[in-house]
Design a protein around this motif. Structure first.
Motif, PDB file in Angstrom:
ATOM      1  N   ALA A  20       0.841  -1.005   0.046  1.00 40.34           N
ATOM      2  CA  ALA A  20       0.056   0.079  -0.053  1.00 40.34           C
ATOM      3  C   ALA A  20       0.929   1.133   0.095  1.00 40.34           C
ATOM      4  O   ALA A  20       2.008   1.125   0.900  1.00 40.34           O
ATOM      5  CB  ALA A  20      -1.008  -0.045   1.265  1.00 40.34           C
ATOM      6  N   ALA A  21       0.593   2.277  -0.856  1.00 34.19           N
ATOM      7  CA  ALA A  21       1.557   3.406  -1.174  1.00 34.19           C
ATOM      8  C   ALA A  21       0.624   4.601  -1.077  1.00 34.19           C
ATOM      9  O   ALA A  21      -0.381   4.644  -1.463  1.00 34.19           O
ATOM     10  CB  ALA A  21       2.539   3.278  -2.272  1.00 34.19           C
ATOM     11  N   GLY A  22       1.502   5.836  -0.961  1.00 36.27           N
ATOM     12  CA  GLY A  22       0.612   6.957  -1.088  1.00 36.27           C
ATOM     13  C   GLY A  22       1.038   7.458  -2.419  1.00 36.27           C
ATOM     14  O   GLY A  22       2.038   7.212  -3.129  1.00 36.27           O
ATOM     15  N   TYR A  32       4.886   9.466   8.139  1.00 36.05           N
ATOM     16  CA  TYR A  32       4.564   9.713   6.923  1.00 36.05           C
ATOM     17  C   TYR A  32       5.456  10.869   6.498  1.00 36.05           C
ATOM     18  O   TYR A  32       6.006  11.648   7.234  1.00 36.05           O
ATOM     19  CB  TYR A  32       3.120   9.993   6.545  1.00 36.05           C
ATOM     20  CG  TYR A  32       2.163   8.629   6.536  1.00 36.05           C
ATOM     21  CD1 TYR A  32       2.264   7.699   5.848  1.00 36.05           C
ATOM     22  CD2 TYR A  32       1.094   8.653   7.722  1.00 36.05           C
ATOM     23  CE1 TYR A  32       1.570   6.689   5.894  1.00 36.05           C
ATOM     24  CE2 TYR A  32       0.243   7.560   7.813  1.00 36.05           C
ATOM     25  CZ  TYR A  32       0.391   6.527   7.041  1.00 36.05           C
ATOM     26  OH  TYR A  32      -0.272   5.612   7.055  1.00 36.05           O
ATOM     27  N   VAL A  52       4.884   6.635  -3.126  1.00 39.62           N
ATOM     28  CA  VAL A  52       5.876   6.348  -2.045  1.00 39.62           C
ATOM     29  C   VAL A  52       5.373   5.432  -0.951  1.00 39.62           C
ATOM     30  O   VAL A  52       4.245   5.394  -0.356  1.00 39.62           O
ATOM     31  CB  VAL A  52       6.139   7.934  -1.310  1.00 39.62           C
ATOM     32  CG1 VAL A  52       4.876   8.455  -0.554  1.00 39.62           C
ATOM     33  CG2 VAL A  52       7.288   7.744  -0.146  1.00 39.62           C
ATOM     34  N   MET A  95       6.864   2.522   2.478  1.00 46.34           N
ATOM     35  CA  MET A  95       7.841   2.129   3.463  1.00 46.34           C
ATOM     36  C   MET A  95       8.364   0.718   3.333  1.00 46.34           C
ATOM     37  O   MET A  95       8.871  -0.117   4.520  1.00 46.34           O
ATOM     38  CB  MET A  95       7.372   2.454   4.774  1.00 46.34           C
ATOM     39  CG  MET A  95       6.615   3.872   4.960  1.00 46.34           C
ATOM     40  SD  MET A  95       5.901   4.050   6.629  1.00 46.34           S
ATOM     41  CE  MET A  95       5.000   5.478   6.349  1.00 46.34           C
ATOM     42  N   ASN A 126      -3.583   6.305  -0.408  1.00 49.50           N
ATOM     43  CA  ASN A 126      -3.878   7.629  -0.234  1.00 49.50           C
ATOM     44  C   ASN A 126      -3.098   8.413  -1.233  1.00 49.50           C
ATOM     45  O   ASN A 126      -2.166   7.831  -1.489  1.00 49.50           O
ATOM     46  CB  ASN A 126      -3.624   7.947   1.125  1.00 49.50           C
ATOM     47  CG  ASN A 126      -2.141   7.740   1.556  1.00 49.50           C
ATOM     48  OD1 ASN A 126      -1.682   6.618   1.714  1.00 49.50           O
ATOM     49  ND2 ASN A 126      -1.617   8.759   1.578  1.00 49.50           N
ATOM     50  N   ALA A 136      -0.339  11.223  -1.227  1.00 48.79           N
ATOM     51  CA  ALA A 136       0.647  11.548  -0.265  1.00 48.79           C
ATOM     52  C   ALA A 136       0.613  12.888   0.339  1.00 48.79           C
ATOM     53  O   ALA A 136      -0.164  13.846  -0.159  1.00 48.79           O
ATOM     54  CB  ALA A 136       2.041  11.519  -0.958  1.00 48.79           C
ATOM     55  N   LEU A 182      -2.913  12.302   7.024  1.00 48.48           N
ATOM     56  CA  LEU A 182      -2.918  11.072   6.551  1.00 48.48           C
ATOM     57  C   LEU A 182      -3.086   9.988   7.917  1.00 48.48           C
ATOM     58  O   LEU A 182      -2.622  10.331   9.027  1.00 48.48           O
ATOM     59  CB  LEU A 182      -1.567  10.695   5.995  1.00 48.48           C
ATOM     60  CG  LEU A 182      -1.168  10.889   4.617  1.00 48.48           C
ATOM     61  CD1 LEU A 182      -1.711  12.324   4.066  1.00 48.48           C
ATOM     62  CD2 LEU A 182       0.142  10.594   4.392  1.00 48.48           C
ATOM     63  N   VAL A 211      -5.432   4.190   4.760  1.00 45.38           N
ATOM     64  CA  VAL A 211      -4.522   3.511   4.112  1.00 45.38           C
ATOM     65  C   VAL A 211      -5.501   2.008   4.051  1.00 45.38           C
ATOM     66  O   VAL A 211      -5.712   1.229   3.024  1.00 45.38           O
ATOM     67  CB  VAL A 211      -3.286   3.183   4.678  1.00 45.38           C
ATOM     68  CG1 VAL A 211      -2.518   2.164   4.046  1.00 45.38           C
ATOM     69  CG2 VAL A 211      -2.722   4.611   4.516  1.00 45.38           C
TER      70      VAL A 211
HETATM   71  N1  CYT Z   1       0.988   6.183   2.118  1.00 48.16           N
HETATM   72  C1  CYT Z   1       1.408   5.048   2.485  1.00 48.16           C
HETATM   73  N2  CYT Z   1       3.137   7.189   2.345  1.00 48.16           N
HETATM   74  C2  CYT Z   1       1.862   7.338   2.163  1.00 48.16           C
HETATM   75  O1  CYT Z   1       1.530   8.332   1.978  1.00 48.16           O
HETATM   76  N3  CYT Z   1       0.798   4.048   2.440  1.00 48.16           N
HETATM   77  C3  CYT Z   1       3.009   5.102   2.827  1.00 48.16           C
HETATM   78  C4  CYT Z   1       3.714   5.958   2.857  1.00 48.16           C
END
Ligand code: CYT
Length: 273
Positions: free
Chosen positions: A112-114, A191, A208, A210, A234, A236, A244, A249
């Protein structure tokens, strides 16, 4: 890295399995449901596996699930180890080494990323075409074991071009729109700030998160073929007028998980050799 530990962990896992897995899956936050599609899975809690770290974050189950998924033998990590939890890069990537030791040559890595790309929306799926390691660490630091891979492994084709095209074809066939882009790996757990998000966009990032970068580097070093998929959970920081939260998420990944399941199931069912 201690290859004996890898061998012991793999031996323990192999012992529990009825069949030899062909494809490894690493399932990100809220995406562990894919493992529920496995027929009569053998599940192995991480805490039972010798030398395995234990996962701590909410939304992560902490077990391996192995068995038949759409006609392919898979082994899935339901929950992964994050650098921000305090694990070393070697610990974070230990399961990838174990998969390789089990004979796995193909790995699908999800997260899952931003969203950083302004064209993206929460709920989009993004095929990862490349990454930027912004974590300030690397799982391959230290002495290199030539038996595992090269000292200076090429990363120019770490995201397998054939798998990428296959994923595009599956998305088209299923009428699922997918984005494509560059994943930037940050350590978290905070974040990013809005300024950092602008920086990452300027540097060429589209999303982005982690995770993922350590596992992909390790899989590439090990000569495994990698497919990476981000769920844009989501936008960023700073892109929308709202803070956030991890809840957002998880909620977004739950909303798109039907689509995610259909896409990844089809990708695996028809994965080319
Ligand atoms: N969202 C996420 N940054 C974010 O905005 N899931 C990880 C890192």
């Amino acid at each position: 890295m201690d290859q004996n530990a890898v061998k012991e962990a793999a031996a323990y896992v192999r012992e529990k399995l009825a069949d030899t897995p062909a494809v490894g899956l690493i399932l990100g936050s809220g995406l562990g449901v894919l493992a529920e599609e496995i027929n009569n899975p053998v599940t192995i809690p991480y805490q039972d596996i010798p030398h395995f770290p234990e996962s701590t974050v909410a939304g992560h189950k902490g077990q391996l699930a192995a068995g038949d998924l759409k006609g392919k033998q898979v082994i899935a990590m339901q929950g992964r180890f994050h650098y921000y939890e305090g694990y070393s890069m070697k610990q974070v990537t230990f399961p990838v080494r174990v998969m390789k030791e089990l004979g796995i040559e193909s790995i699908v890595i999800t997260n899952a990323a931003g969203g950083i790309n302004e064209q993206f929306n929460p709920g989009d799926l993004m095929l990862i075409t490349d990454h930027i390691n912004n974590m300030g660490d690397n799982p391959l630091l230290g002495p290199n074991d030539e038996a595992l891979g090269e000292r200076f492994p090429d990363m120019s084709q770490v995201y397998d071009a054939t798998y990428l095209q296959h994923a595009r074809d599956c998305a088209t066939k299923l009428d699922i729109t997918v984005q494509e882009g560059v994943y930037t790996g940050n350590t978290g757990p905070a974040y990013e700030t809005p300024a950092e998000v602008r920086m990452l966009r300027t540097l060429g990032g589209d999303a982005v998160g982690m995770s993922t970068v350590p596992e992909v580097i390790t899989a590439g070093h090990a000569g495994m073929r990698v497919l990476g998929i981000s769920c844009i959970a989501n936008m960023a920081a700073g892109m929308l007028d709202q803070p956030l939260t991890h809840t957002e998420v998880i909620e977004t990944t739950e909303k798109v998980r039907g689509e995610f399941l259909r896409l990844v199931s089809e990708i695996i069912r028809t994965l080319p050799n």
